[in-house]
Design a protein around this motif. Sequence first.
Motif, PDB file in Angstrom:
ATOM      1  N   LEU A  23      26.874  41.824 -48.205  1.00  0.00           N
ATOM      2  CA  LEU A  23      28.064  42.549 -47.750  1.00  0.00           C
ATOM      3  C   LEU A  23      28.394  43.697 -48.699  1.00  0.00           C
ATOM      4  N   GLN A  24      28.284  43.440 -49.992  1.00  0.00           N
ATOM      5  CA  GLN A  24      28.550  44.488 -50.977  1.00  0.00           C
ATOM      6  C   GLN A  24      27.566  45.642 -50.811  1.00  0.00           C
ATOM      7  N   VAL A  76      32.308  46.635 -42.505  1.00  0.00           N
ATOM      8  CA  VAL A  76      31.935  45.323 -41.994  1.00  0.00           C
ATOM      9  C   VAL A  76      33.183  44.618 -41.478  1.00  0.00           C
ATOM     10  N   ILE A  77      33.134  44.151 -40.249  1.00  0.00           N
ATOM     11  CA  ILE A  77      34.256  43.435 -39.636  1.00  0.00           C
ATOM     12  C   ILE A  77      33.820  41.995 -39.416  1.00  0.00           C
ATOM     13  N   THR A  94      38.515  39.733 -48.940  1.00  0.00           N
ATOM     14  CA  THR A  94      39.199  40.333 -50.098  1.00  0.00           C
ATOM     15  C   THR A  94      38.421  41.507 -50.679  1.00  0.00           C
ATOM     16  N   MET A  95      37.168  41.687 -50.267  1.00  0.00           N
ATOM     17  CA  MET A  95      36.373  42.829 -50.726  1.00  0.00           C
ATOM     18  C   MET A  95      36.797  44.082 -49.969  1.00  0.00           C
ATOM     19  N   GLY A  96      36.898  45.190 -50.675  1.00  0.00           N
ATOM     20  CA  GLY A  96      37.206  46.451 -50.021  1.00  0.00           C
ATOM     21  C   GLY A  96      36.110  46.847 -49.052  1.00  0.00           C
ATOM     22  N   PRO A 113      34.246  52.877 -45.906  1.00  0.00           N
ATOM     23  CA  PRO A 113      34.676  51.542 -45.467  1.00  0.00           C
ATOM     24  C   PRO A 113      36.037  51.145 -46.030  1.00  0.00           C
ATOM     25  N   GLY A 114      36.281  51.492 -47.306  1.00  0.00           N
ATOM     26  CA  GLY A 114      37.564  51.153 -47.906  1.00  0.00           C
ATOM     27  C   GLY A 114      38.725  51.909 -47.287  1.00  0.00           C
ATOM     28  N   SER A 115      38.553  53.218 -47.063  1.00  0.00           N
ATOM     29  CA  SER A 115      39.641  54.010 -46.471  1.00  0.00           C
ATOM     30  C   SER A 115      39.861  53.636 -45.009  1.00  0.00           C
TER      31      SER A 115
END
Length: 551
Positions: A289-290, A299-300, A320-322, A397-399
């Motif tokens: 995933l990272q 990733v959903i 909990t991962m961005g 992905p984070g934004s």
Amino acid sequence: TGDGNESATAVCAASPGMAILGGSCSGGLLSLGGLSPLVPGGGGSMFLSSVRKAVGLRHWVFRNDPGSPHLLDLPVLRHLLRALGISLYLDVNNGPLGSAVTGYATQEQVALLRAIGGVVAEPEIELEPKVADRGWALARMADASNKAQPQDQVDYEPVATTRGVRLYLIDTAVKHVANWFAGNEKLANNGTVLVRGSGDPTVSSKFEHGTRMLSLIAGPETGVATRTPIRMLNYDIYPNGNSTSGLLASAILEAVEHHQSEEPNEPAAICLASSSSAPADSTIVRMALQTAVEAGIAVIVSAGNEGKLASSYLPARYGTMGGVICVGASGTANERASFSNYGSAVDVFAPGDRVRSLRYANPQKDAWDLINGTSASAAYTSAAAIQQLSLDPSLTPGSLETMLKSSAHSGPVMLLQLAHPFADVSDDLALPEDHDGDGDGVPDIIEHFHGSSIADPNSQPAPITLRPEGNSVAAKFTIASDLFVSSIPYQLADGTRWKVLVSEDLKNWRTAEGSLTTLSGNSGTTEVRFTFAKSGERGFVRIEVIRAEEI
């Protein structure tokens, strides 16, 4: 009023309910439509008039009275109606009764017309298309205040976007691709990849779950993102009816490899709508995933259906991962569905109770199966993420995760809300597919260029001003100071490029050749003046902003 003359130059729609008329006036013009001109009097001065539909107007059909000895021809009928101040809409050639005209009038105007005689006024009949029944869940994601229930008939209009997005559907195989899913011309099926270990069968045996998930993402009638171009690549990780963390991690890494080798700059998302039924952890899944997030793939994942803390289950615990978006299921009252996992690992909730998917055994129009589970919620959220990525491919992905969470409706749970198309745009510079994060009507890329805040709806760019200077025109506007580089003025510090376009008819645009002068700097913006040759008596100007990724 007064002895002036006015000449209209152009009409534009500032919003769906208002029109603006602009032009020039001369002589002693005192008012225009009850309003004072922007510049009173003087030869060639500009006037500006805004027009809204008057209160009390109703749509009418005006036709000849068959009992009248004289039938009015169309020009006479139109002249009579206009003399009474009636706003005309449509001419209808009506055979034996002569012509009819439809228009908007008040009750007072209609009463006066009837007193004159010779013309019949009938209320216009408003026709509506049949409401398509798309189910409560889609309606609720489009508007959290919609109170539709599973038994109600309710429509849903998907957002239309233009930029293609890659969907990696890691699930079972998918069925009905050549027939049912072909009904969505925006959905391209790029096939199924079998993820298998030693001794596993080399054909797909499970289809139902993946097929239902795709129907929720982009399937005809039940899909969220049916008007977004999607290229779907399916990874079948269920060789014998069940899967493993190793097969899951392998599929994620294969999707990353495909993304990097095929279209590394194409926005992409992974839908992973599966969950362990017992508490679990997996280093290889976490690392996979990272890797996906670092490669720019959102990733959903589904939260799971145990009614317990999602942080104990795989892959929900990595919410909990961005850039990994964990989704719980909500019910018809916008509450957490009783079966849904919950807790700090869950980022947002989306409908997961009695959600409509395709009728799996025999897909057909106006027919569906009802399904429950956080899988459906993850599929819906995957579609919402795809819409956002199409609107703004620059999202990381984070934004993207931050945007989906910040736009969620706050209630019993944080309920996912879908992107909305622009109702009106307050800046001629806008491209309709650009994202507007603060909802102020100005796309983020425009605010980014001009130096106003993309997060504050009260912060908007100062308008462009135009001033004739002999045979030239000077356009003044601001550029964000931290982006403006005077040595290469048409390329910003982040690689974005811009240019001035001109047109005589709002249809054919060309790049304006001219000179740029820096005027002053203030509050994070730099004011500049672009001077170019005037090519006619009138013209239109806009600025085109081109993202670095599109160059």
